[in-house]
Design a protein around this motif. Structure first.
Motif, PDB file in Angstrom:
ATOM      1  N   PRO A 152       0.800  -1.226   0.000  1.00  8.64           N
ATOM      2  CA  PRO A 152       0.000   0.000   0.000  1.00  8.64           C
ATOM      3  C   PRO A 152       0.838   1.284   0.000  1.00  8.64           C
ATOM      4  O   PRO A 152       0.529   2.212  -0.754  1.00  8.64           O
ATOM      5  CB  PRO A 152      -0.853  -0.121   1.264  1.00  8.64           C
ATOM      6  N   PRO A 153       1.937   1.346   0.799  1.00 11.56           N
ATOM      7  CA  PRO A 153       2.694   2.608   0.779  1.00 11.56           C
ATOM      8  C   PRO A 153       3.301   2.913  -0.585  1.00 11.56           C
ATOM      9  O   PRO A 153       3.433   4.083  -0.968  1.00 11.56           O
ATOM     10  CB  PRO A 153       3.790   2.411   1.846  1.00 11.56           C
ATOM     11  N   TYR A 154       3.649   1.872  -1.336  1.00 16.63           N
ATOM     12  CA  TYR A 154       4.211   2.077  -2.685  1.00 16.63           C
ATOM     13  C   TYR A 154       3.144   2.729  -3.573  1.00 16.63           C
ATOM     14  O   TYR A 154       3.407   3.714  -4.263  1.00 16.63           O
ATOM     15  CB  TYR A 154       4.652   0.740  -3.259  1.00 16.63           C
ATOM     16  N   ASP A 155       1.925   2.185  -3.527  1.00 19.43           N
ATOM     17  CA  ASP A 155       0.863   2.717  -4.384  1.00 19.43           C
ATOM     18  C   ASP A 155       0.488   4.147  -3.983  1.00 19.43           C
ATOM     19  O   ASP A 155       0.228   5.002  -4.833  1.00 19.43           O
ATOM     20  CB  ASP A 155      -0.371   1.814  -4.326  1.00 19.43           C
ATOM     21  N   ILE A 156       0.466   4.376  -2.672  1.00 22.13           N
ATOM     22  CA  ILE A 156       0.152   5.729  -2.189  1.00 22.13           C
ATOM     23  C   ILE A 156       1.210   6.710  -2.685  1.00 22.13           C
ATOM     24  O   ILE A 156       0.900   7.805  -3.182  1.00 22.13           O
ATOM     25  CB  ILE A 156       0.101   5.743  -0.643  1.00 22.13           C
ATOM     26  N   ALA A 157       2.470   6.298  -2.567  1.00 23.34           N
ATOM     27  CA  ALA A 157       3.566   7.176  -3.000  1.00 23.34           C
ATOM     28  C   ALA A 157       3.464   7.444  -4.502  1.00 23.34           C
ATOM     29  O   ALA A 157       3.617   8.590  -4.954  1.00 23.34           O
ATOM     30  CB  ALA A 157       4.912   6.537  -2.662  1.00 23.34           C
ATOM     31  N   LYS A 158       3.178   6.415  -5.270  1.00 29.23           N
ATOM     32  CA  LYS A 158       3.140   6.588  -6.725  1.00 29.23           C
ATOM     33  C   LYS A 158       1.940   7.444  -7.152  1.00 29.23           C
ATOM     34  O   LYS A 158       2.036   8.213  -8.111  1.00 29.23           O
ATOM     35  CB  LYS A 158       3.124   5.226  -7.428  1.00 29.23           C
ATOM     36  N   ALA A 159       0.815   7.299  -6.440  1.00 28.35           N
ATOM     37  CA  ALA A 159      -0.333   8.175  -6.733  1.00 28.35           C
ATOM     38  C   ALA A 159       0.060   9.628  -6.445  1.00 28.35           C
ATOM     39  O   ALA A 159      -0.255  10.546  -7.213  1.00 28.35           O
ATOM     40  CB  ALA A 159      -1.536   7.766  -5.877  1.00 28.35           C
ATOM     41  N   GLY A 160       0.783   9.819  -5.343  1.00 31.69           N
ATOM     42  CA  GLY A 160       1.227  11.171  -4.977  1.00 31.69           C
ATOM     43  C   GLY A 160       2.175  11.757  -6.012  1.00 31.69           C
ATOM     44  O   GLY A 160       2.131  12.957  -6.305  1.00 31.69           O
TER      45      GLY A 160
END
Ligand code: NAD
Length: 259
Positions: A152-160
């Motif tokens: 999840p943190p990877y996806d959150i970072a990439k969305a950001g």
């Protein structure tokens, strides 16, 4: 922007993936390249490969998750090569393991690393009178409930990172600094290829692995387009493996279909 004679800085360029491929392409097209990575060994290998093809490159070690190191990286480029024209915020580690493992490290290196690079890159490019920044997102952060990574943190970072890019569209016209983002899917890096080769055909199908993987040269082509095309600022280029690459339209609502 023409790449010839320009100074390019690229993070995470010491591995067997997109960073090195883009660094080599930039050098082949006659840019002077600052290769950066946390791995000194990998970074120096990229410099060696570039020099072998008669390109110009130097290594500077920086962990993108540490702001002072990113600041130093850009200062090194200005000090040794006179400025920064191109910045590729490529470093974006993916940590395998439990869904919430390495939560802060993932956000710090992926999202904050790209934020630090972008902010300090903009400062350096202001002194140069313009420039081009390319950020790296991931299709695992596109859409909701369709396809996510197991981090999840990877996806959150990439969305950001995609959102960071679009918020800076105005810099293109106002300061001739164009910030764009590439969003790859499954790329033919050493690591991804190794993983895919460890799967049976049935596992590949179950996981929805799209074969063939996107070639590294194709990613380098796309990054060169984002650098070269003066019309592109604040744009996000999404490239699902096996499909045609395309830009997210300006003004896209993202959630056009609500229920
Ligand atoms: N590989 C894929 O299929 C894929 C798919 C979508 C998005 N991406 C994104 O594309 C970019 C490139 O990924 P890649 O898989 O091609 O790997 P890569 O080879 O370009 O990068 C790996 C390198 O990054 C370095 N690195 C890791 N953490 C770092 C840090 N904190 N600071 C500086 N360097 C660091 C590693 O030492 C390694 O040498 C990343 O942002 C990644 O998230 C990759």
């Amino acid at each position: 922007m023409k790449v010839r004679g320009k100074v390019a800085v690229i993070t995470g360029a010491g591995g067997g993936g997109q960073g090195r491929a883009v660094a080599r392409r930039l050098a082949r097209d006659d840019a002077s390249v600052i290769v950066s990575d946390i791995s000194e060994r990998g970074g120096r290998e990229t410099v060696r490969l570039i020099e072998e093809q008669r390109g110009r490159a130097a290594f500077f070690r920086a962990d993108v998750g540490v702001e002072s190191e990113v600041r130093e990286l850009l200062a090194f480029a200005e000090r040794t090569l006179g400025g920064v024209d191109i910045l590729i915020n490529n470093a974006g580690p993916y940590f395998h393991g439990a869904p919430f493992a390495k939560w802060m490290e993932t956000i710090q290196a992926n999202l904050m690393g790209t934020v630090y690079g972008t902010l300090h890159g903009i400062e350096a490019m202001r002194r140069r009178g313009g420039g081009a920044i390319v950020n790296f997102g991931s299709t695992s952060a596109v859409g909701h409930g369709f396809k996510h990574s197991s981090s999840p943190p990877y996806d959150i970072a990439k969305a950001g990172i995609a959102r960071l890019t679009t918020t800076l569209a105005w810099l293109g016209e106002k300061e001739k600094i164009r910030v764009n983002c590439i969003v790859p899917d499954w790329v033919d890096t050493d690591e991804v290829r190794g993983y895919v080769e460890s799967l049976t055909p049935k596992q590949c199908e179950e996981e929805g692995v799209p074969l063939p993987l996107t070639p590294l040269d194709d990613i380098a082509d796309a990054v060169m387009d984002l650098i070269g095309n003066e019309d592109l600022a604040g744009r996000v280029l999404v490239w699902w493996t096996g499909q045609k690459r395309g830009l997210i339209p300006v003004g896209d609502l993202g959630y056009a279909r609500l229920e």
